[in-house]
Motif scaffolding. Structure first.
Motif, mmCIF file in Angstrom:
data_model
loop_
_atom_site.group_PDB
_atom_site.id
_atom_site.type_symbol
_atom_site.label_atom_id
_atom_site.label_comp_id
_atom_site.label_asym_id
_atom_site.label_seq_id
_atom_site.Cartn_x
_atom_site.Cartn_y
_atom_site.Cartn_z
ATOM 1 N N GLN A 1 4.334 16.750 7.829
ATOM 2 C CA GLN A 1 4.492 17.886 8.738
ATOM 3 C C GLN A 1 5.939 18.058 9.180
ATOM 4 N N ASP A 2 6.649 16.944 9.348
ATOM 5 C CA ASP A 2 8.069 17.036 9.681
ATOM 6 C C ASP A 2 8.831 17.749 8.568
ATOM 7 N N ILE A 3 8.602 17.346 7.331
ATOM 8 C CA ILE A 3 9.328 17.927 6.207
ATOM 9 C C ILE A 3 8.945 19.389 6.006
ATOM 10 N N CYS A 4 7.682 19.708 6.188
ATOM 11 C CA CYS A 4 7.218 21.074 5.972
ATOM 12 C C CYS A 4 7.661 22.036 7.065
ATOM 13 N N ARG B 1 4.620 22.085 -0.934
ATOM 14 C CA ARG B 1 3.835 21.186 -0.081
ATOM 15 C C ARG B 1 2.836 20.391 -0.894
ATOM 16 N N ARG B 2 2.204 21.019 -1.861
ATOM 17 C CA ARG B 2 1.284 20.294 -2.740
ATOM 18 C C ARG B 2 2.038 19.239 -3.554
ATOM 19 N N THR B 3 3.214 19.590 -4.034
ATOM 20 C CA THR B 3 4.017 18.645 -4.806
ATOM 21 C C THR B 3 4.445 17.465 -3.954
ATOM 22 N N HIS C 1 -4.425 18.988 2.828
ATOM 23 C CA HIS C 1 -5.416 19.817 3.535
ATOM 24 C C HIS C 1 -5.422 19.568 5.040
ATOM 25 N N ASP C 2 -5.172 18.335 5.465
ATOM 26 C CA ASP C 2 -5.267 18.014 6.889
ATOM 27 C C ASP C 2 -3.929 18.072 7.618
ATOM 28 N N TYR C 3 -2.828 18.049 6.882
ATOM 29 C CA TYR C 3 -1.517 17.984 7.534
ATOM 30 C C TYR C 3 -0.560 19.095 7.100
ATOM 31 N N ALA C 4 -0.404 19.316 5.820
ATOM 32 C CA ALA C 4 0.624 20.262 5.349
ATOM 33 C C ALA C 4 0.172 21.714 5.386
ATOM 34 N N LYS C 5 -1.054 21.953 5.023
ATOM 35 C CA LYS C 5 -1.530 23.298 4.709
ATOM 36 C C LYS C 5 -1.332 24.301 5.838
ATOM 37 N N LEU C 6 -1.594 23.896 7.063
ATOM 38 C CA LEU C 6 -1.608 24.853 8.168
ATOM 39 C C LEU C 6 -0.292 24.926 8.939
ATOM 40 N N MET C 7 0.721 24.199 8.490
ATOM 41 C CA MET C 7 1.996 24.251 9.198
ATOM 42 C C MET C 7 2.664 25.609 8.980
ATOM 43 N N PRO C 8 3.295 26.166 10.028
ATOM 44 C CA PRO C 8 4.014 27.434 9.859
ATOM 45 C C PRO C 8 5.169 27.286 8.868
ATOM 46 N N ILE C 9 5.675 28.416 8.423
ATOM 47 C CA ILE C 9 6.776 28.434 7.459
ATOM 48 C C ILE C 9 8.044 28.930 8.128
ATOM 49 N N ILE C 10 9.107 28.164 7.991
ATOM 50 C CA ILE C 10 10.454 28.618 8.346
ATOM 51 C C ILE C 10 11.202 28.804 7.033
ATOM 52 N N ILE D 1 -6.768 28.121 -10.110
ATOM 53 C CA ILE D 1 -6.180 27.556 -8.901
ATOM 54 C C ILE D 1 -7.315 27.034 -8.027
ATOM 55 N N GLN D 2 -7.634 25.773 -8.193
ATOM 56 C CA GLN D 2 -8.706 25.138 -7.436
ATOM 57 C C GLN D 2 -8.174 24.661 -6.079
ATOM 58 N N GLU D 3 -9.079 24.279 -5.202
ATOM 59 C CA GLU D 3 -8.712 23.805 -3.871
ATOM 60 C C GLU D 3 -7.731 22.631 -3.936
ATOM 61 N N ASP D 4 -7.910 21.771 -4.920
ATOM 62 C CA ASP D 4 -7.086 20.566 -5.026
ATOM 63 C C ASP D 4 -6.046 20.681 -6.138
ATOM 64 N N PHE D 5 -5.621 21.882 -6.425
ATOM 65 C CA PHE D 5 -4.573 22.141 -7.407
ATOM 66 C C PHE D 5 -3.352 21.247 -7.148
ATOM 67 N N LEU D 6 -2.920 20.538 -8.168
ATOM 68 C CA LEU D 6 -1.754 19.639 -8.167
ATOM 69 C C LEU D 6 -1.957 18.352 -7.361
ATOM 70 N N LEU D 7 -3.105 18.190 -6.726
ATOM 71 C CA LEU D 7 -3.346 17.017 -5.873
ATOM 72 C C LEU D 7 -4.176 16.009 -6.661
ATOM 73 N N GLN D 8 -3.570 14.890 -7.039
ATOM 74 C CA GLN D 8 -4.166 13.985 -8.013
ATOM 75 C C GLN D 8 -4.818 12.755 -7.394
ATOM 76 N N SER D 9 -4.773 12.619 -6.075
ATOM 77 C CA SER D 9 -5.366 11.433 -5.443
ATOM 78 C C SER D 9 -6.040 11.841 -4.141
ATOM 79 N N ASP D 10 -6.894 10.986 -3.647
ATOM 80 C CA ASP D 10 -7.560 11.266 -2.379
ATOM 81 C C ASP D 10 -6.550 11.377 -1.241
ATOM 82 N N MET D 11 -5.534 10.505 -1.226
ATOM 83 C CA MET D 11 -4.537 10.578 -0.163
ATOM 84 C C MET D 11 -3.752 11.879 -0.245
ATOM 85 N N ALA D 12 -3.412 12.322 -1.446
ATOM 86 C CA ALA D 12 -2.699 13.587 -1.601
ATOM 87 C C ALA D 12 -3.522 14.738 -1.035
ATOM 88 N N LYS D 13 -4.820 14.713 -1.287
ATOM 89 C CA LYS D 13 -5.701 15.771 -0.795
ATOM 90 C C LYS D 13 -5.754 15.763 0.731
#
Length: 473
Positions: A459-462, A431-433, A27-36, A11-23
């Motif tokens: 971030q809206d979707i997450c 979120r990675r997907t 990392h900059d938008y989805a990762k730190l959003m709280p979970i509902i 499980i690397q940092e960029d697991f499932l992330l296949q492009s620079d935009m995905a990364k």
């Protein structure tokens, strides 16, 4: 961990992330959003009491029919699945199974969960099972691994459990009284209130519902009064959602049968025929939905599971033990008629539709558009990939269908639907997907490389869409 096994980190940092935009999006938008997590089957008791599990088998394997099915397929004896094998033996049998699960989502989930909760980045196998069992069990004795800390560590803001109308909700009350940092809310699951296939069991349930509501249920009218009483009770305790597990939704012309006559038969222990049974469900559910609307609730319909297919194992182990599958029920016509019946009187609540058969993705995605009326953003939702569709391919197909037929940007996102306190990396997996899906579109020239707008959408979707949609108090 000091295993002699030679591995590279999976499980690397960029697991499932296949492009620079995905990364960037992850990392900059989805990762730190709280979970509902607005739909799960966690024990409110274990969360409110901040349970400390004795070992990893108890928190990770007990109740997990995904793992059980894989182990049975591999030929592992039931003794080591739901039987009287020791907890360590059960874990070791699961560890033996894991390498054989490659290309099943269990392989990804297993290693994400070991890494995120225990910092273990080795591939789980029979060779290191004993060592990993001891290390994870050691950590589970620490305060950092009590149930509340496990969820807080995953940035979980809100959890909605699944609760029967007769439940006391005492642990939701305890969590609120104790000021637990994670919002814990009940979800009204009234399936037993219209489960008239077995009149004896139904009669026993009516007694429990009568006691909980303090209403003597001797008619269908009183049944609905008792359910309305419990809806009010759930509302007082923070409940804002209802959920229903159904093969399909139903529709009949009104007054096809006399509902009070049907109730009298069933409550007297008499069986009714298949059409009468379905009509009873239809009328009861329709009236429930009107009660939800009056409270401003969201209603959820999980459609399409073929349950308890193996009679021998049902008799041995009971329901919810891994013998359910995807059903091929007709969905669209009755679903449209049911929703339309509510919409005619403007009593259609916010609604989330989940299907279990992937052939119905486009049916559900287009159905939502029939009843979105501009009153609420994303009023009728096509729910996330559920159960057997809760995996990378299933989530991508659900999001592609929603994108093609509706607005992915209004989607309320992921949930765990889990009984395990170690299941929250499924949100990370989703979120990675999601980010990879959007990133690939940018690479292919199908979306503009507008990082800020795509980041907002992610971030809206997450998080934000669910936050606004449910409006938990």
């Amino acid at each position: 961990m000091n295993s002699t096994q030679t591995t590279t980190k999976f499980i690397q940092e960029d697991f499932l992330l296949q492009s620079d935009m995905a990364k960037v999006l992850y990392h900059d938008y989805a990762k730190l959003m709280p979970i509902i997590d607005y739909h799960c089957h966690l024990s409110p008791k274990d969360l409110a009491e901040n349970r400390k599990f004795e070992n990893i088998s108890q928190i990770w394997l007990a109740g997990d029919h995904y793992k059980w099915r894989a182990m049975r397929t591999l030929g592992i004896n039931e003794k080591y699945i739901t039987g009287n094998g020791t907890d360590q033996e059960k874990f070791e049998k699961w560890a033996y199974t894991v390498p054989y699960t490659m290309r099943n989502p269990l392989y990804h989930w297993t290693h994400l969960e070991l890494l995120r909760y225990f910092g273990i980045d080795e591939l789980l196998t029979a060779d290191n099972a004993s060592e990993i069992y001891l290390e994870s069990t050691r950590q589970l004795q620490m305060d950092s691994h009590c149930t509340q800390a496990l969820l807080s560590g995953m940035n979980v803001e809100t959890v909605c459990t699944t609760d029967d109308p007769v439940d006391s909700l005492e642990y939701h009350q305890k969590a609120a009284k104790d000021g637990m940092s994670i919002g814990l809310f009940p979800t009204f699951r009234p399936d037993k209130s219209f489960a008239v296939e077995d009149p004896k069991s139904y009669g026993n349930y009516l007694e429990k519902l009568s006691a909980a509501s303090n209403i003597q249920i001797d008619s269908h009218e009183k049944l609905m009064a008792a359910l309305e009483n419990r809806i009010a009770y759930f509302h007082e305790n923070g409940g804002r959602l209802a959920d229903h597990g159904l093969e399909q939704l139903y529709f009949f012309p009104m007054e096809t049968y006399d509902i009070e006559s049907l109730f009298k038969k069933v409550s007297a222990g008499q069986s009714i025929n298949a059409d009468e049974t379905t009509y009873f469900k239809f009328i009861t559910l329709l009236e429930l939905c009107r009660l939800y609307h009056a409270k401003g609730w969201t209603q959820q319909f999980h459609l399409g599971a073929l349950r308890n297919t193996n009679e021998r194992m049902l008799d041995t182990l009971g329901p919810d033990t891994g013998f359910d599958s995807i059903g091929d029920f007709s969905q669209s016509k009755a679903l449209a008629q049911f929703l339309n019946e509510l919409d005619k009187s403007d009593q259609l609540s916010k609604t989330i539709l989940y299907n279990l058969n992937p052939r119905d993705n486009e049916v559900m995605a287009t159905m939502t558009g029939n009843f979105n009326d501009g009153s609420i953003r994303g009023k009728v939702q096509f729910g996330s990939g559920w159960w057997y569709l809760d995996q990378k391919d299933g989530m991508e197909k659900q999001m592609n269908a929603l994108s093609n037929m509706g607005l992915l940007s209004c989607f309320v996102g992921m949930l765990t639907d889990s009984r395990s306190f170690l299941s929250f990396p499924r949100h990370e997996y989703f979120r990675r997907t999601l980010c990879n899906l959007l990133g690939n579109d940018v690479v292919n020239g199908e979306l503009p490389a507008d990082e800020k707008w795509l980041g907002k959408m992610v971030q809206d979707i997450c998080y934000r869409n669910a936050k606004d949609y449910f409006n938990f108090q």
